[in-house]
Design a protein around this motif. Structure first.
Motif, PDB file in Angstrom:
ATOM      1  N   GLY A   1       0.224 -22.170   3.942  1.00  0.00           N
ATOM      2  CA  GLY A   1       0.744 -21.027   4.691  1.00  0.00           C
ATOM      3  C   GLY A   1       1.599 -21.500   5.857  1.00  0.00           C
ATOM      4  O   GLY A   1       2.113 -22.617   5.846  1.00  0.00           O
TER       5      GLY A   1
ATOM      6  N   GLN B   1      -4.729 -14.139  -5.248  1.00  0.00           N
ATOM      7  CA  GLN B   1      -5.649 -14.529  -4.165  1.00  0.00           C
ATOM      8  C   GLN B   1      -5.610 -13.609  -2.953  1.00  0.00           C
ATOM      9  O   GLN B   1      -6.334 -13.817  -1.981  1.00  0.00           O
ATOM     10  CB  GLN B   1      -5.313 -15.948  -3.721  1.00  0.00           C
ATOM     11  N   SER B   2      -4.742 -12.582  -3.007  1.00  0.00           N
ATOM     12  CA  SER B   2      -4.634 -11.656  -1.880  1.00  0.00           C
ATOM     13  C   SER B   2      -5.835 -10.722  -1.858  1.00  0.00           C
ATOM     14  O   SER B   2      -6.178 -10.107  -2.874  1.00  0.00           O
ATOM     15  CB  SER B   2      -3.352 -10.839  -2.034  1.00  0.00           C
TER      16      SER B   2
ATOM     17  N   ALA C   1      -5.503 -20.629   0.216  1.00  0.00           N
ATOM     18  CA  ALA C   1      -5.151 -19.210   0.326  1.00  0.00           C
ATOM     19  C   ALA C   1      -5.316 -18.766   1.778  1.00  0.00           C
ATOM     20  O   ALA C   1      -6.242 -18.021   2.131  1.00  0.00           O
ATOM     21  CB  ALA C   1      -6.034 -18.386  -0.602  1.00  0.00           C
ATOM     22  N   TRP C   2      -4.423 -19.239   2.593  1.00  0.00           N
ATOM     23  CA  TRP C   2      -4.422 -18.914   4.022  1.00  0.00           C
ATOM     24  C   TRP C   2      -3.089 -18.334   4.444  1.00  0.00           C
ATOM     25  O   TRP C   2      -2.043 -18.716   3.909  1.00  0.00           O
ATOM     26  CB  TRP C   2      -4.604 -20.193   4.854  1.00  0.00           C
ATOM     27  N   ARG C   3      -3.128 -17.487   5.495  1.00  0.00           N
ATOM     28  CA  ARG C   3      -1.879 -17.090   6.175  1.00  0.00           C
ATOM     29  C   ARG C   3      -1.342 -18.304   6.919  1.00  0.00           C
ATOM     30  O   ARG C   3      -0.151 -18.566   6.923  1.00  0.00           O
ATOM     31  CB  ARG C   3      -2.185 -15.948   7.147  1.00  0.00           C
TER      32      ARG C   3
ATOM     33  N   CYS D   1      -7.433 -13.995   0.647  1.00  0.00           N
ATOM     34  CA  CYS D   1      -6.320 -14.229   1.582  1.00  0.00           C
ATOM     35  C   CYS D   1      -5.908 -12.937   2.286  1.00  0.00           C
ATOM     36  O   CYS D   1      -5.823 -11.871   1.676  1.00  0.00           O
ATOM     37  CB  CYS D   1      -5.133 -14.821   0.820  1.00  0.00           C
TER      38      CYS D   1
END
Ligand code: SAM
Ligand code: DTB
Ligand code: SF4
Length: 319
Positions: A132, A62-63, A101-103, A53
């Motif tokens: 997100g 997840q970053s 795991a998205w912006r 992410c």
């Protein structure tokens, strides 16, 4: 759904600091006035797109900004998501929550996402997604597909937010919540305790949620699961009594909302969970994994429910 009286920070702080017995009595009375106190809603999570992410959330496995060792994967296929949802339904879950795991979702992924909503709904489960930030058009497309809930946490107070996340703002979070609400999707929004925030930050977070034009239907309160390699790997654990106080305040400020005892239950004793249920928590995540981290499995939760005389909350029949 009715609106509630606005609540000031100072009034909320007085409630939070009541003698513990008075606080619990008030919270439990509010709980009983609006819900069956022995029924707990059960949701199941699935990570439909894991890791890699772009956001720098200091708590998250997840970053891509932190060496957490998590393997990234692509967006899952629709059929697999639907068959996992069927298993969750067989295990007693009534709501299926799909996380990515998205912006924010890319427009090219919307078709797949929408097919997942339709497929899971066709099983007779409630659907929830957490993808997100959403634009008004994306929110409308998900509403049109029949998405029941959207999860988007404000995580902490406005003051503390930038110490945990720098790649987006607290105002960005509120904007997505407003887009989701305007599209007619039910809102799931809460936060995390145990990131080094003060009691005032916790109170302020709940006051923000309670004072939204409509309070969220669902309020997840997570206890930080410290992720090795993340910025908050060594954060000090929350005092369990303060955790219960926060659940109680959430119940009092948002009496008609489902308050979810979310991440971190593996580190809570059964007695602590029992106090949380008494203080007004009436929803949990079931199953052995959350998105990437551990959760108590079915065996533990079945025993816990039996010990406490709790029962799964049934889905309200649709009109
Ligand atoms: N990427 C989307 C987003 O951030 O909006 C959705 C997925 S994100 C993992 C969903 C929420 O899980 C976060 O907002 C945070 O509140 C919670 N969360 C993530 N990692 C956690 C951890 N290690 N412990 C407790 N809660 C966590
Ligand atoms: C929420 O408030 N908690 C859930 C859900 N919303 C998406 C996620 C918890 C994640 C815990 C860490 C993990 O599994 O990676
Ligand atoms: Fe990405 Fe969500 Fe994790 Fe933040 S919390 S790093 S946005 S998956």
């Amino acid at each position: 759904m009715g609106t509630v009286e606005p609540c000031s920070f100072s009034a909320a702080k007085i409630i939070y600091n009541l003698p513990f017995n008075d606080l619990l009595f008030r919270a439990h009375s509010a709980h009983r006035a609006h819900f069956d106190p022995n029924a707990v809603q059960m949701s199941r999570l699935l990570s439909i797109k894991t890791g890699g992410c772009a956001e720098d959330c200091g708590y998250c496995s997840q970053s891509a900004h932190y060496p957490t060792g998590l393997k990234a994967s692509k967006l899952m296929e629709v059929d697999r998501v639907v068959s996992e949802a069927q298993k969750a339904k067989d295990g007693g879950a009534t709501r299926y929550c799909m996380g990515a795991a998205w912006r924010s979702p890319k427009d090219r992924d919307m078709e797949t996402i929408i097919a997942m909503v339709r497929g899971v709904k066709a099983l007779g489960m409630e659907t929830c997604m957490t993808l997100g930030m959403l634009s008004p058009a994306q929110s409308a497309a998900l509403a049109d597909a029949g998405l029941d809930y959207y999860n988007h946490n404000i995580d902490t107070s406005e003051r503390f937010y930038s110490e945990i996340i720098t790649t987006r703002t607290f105002a960005d979070r509120l904007e997505t919540l407003s887009n989701v609400r305007d599209a007619g999707i039910k809102v799931c929004a809460g936060g995390i305790l145990g990131m080094g925030e003060t009691a005032d930050d916790r109170i302020s977070m709940l006051v923000t949620l309670a004072n939204l034009p409509y309070p969220p239907e669902s309020v997840p309160i997570n206890m930080l699961i410290p992720i090795p390699g993340s910025k908050l790997a060594d954060a000090a654990p929350v005092d369990p009594v303060d955790f219960v106080r926060t659940i109680a305040l959430a119940r009092i400020l948002m009496p008609r909302s489902h308050v979810r005892l979310s991440a971190g239950r593996t580190e809570m004793s059964d007695e602590m969970q029992a106090l949380c249920f008494f203080a007004g928590a009436n929803s949990i995540f079931v199953g052995e994994t959350l998105l990437t981290a551990e959760n108590p499995g079915e065996d533990h939760d079945t025993t816990l429910f039996r010990r406490l005389g709790l029962k799964p909350m049934e889905l309200e029949p649709h009109a």
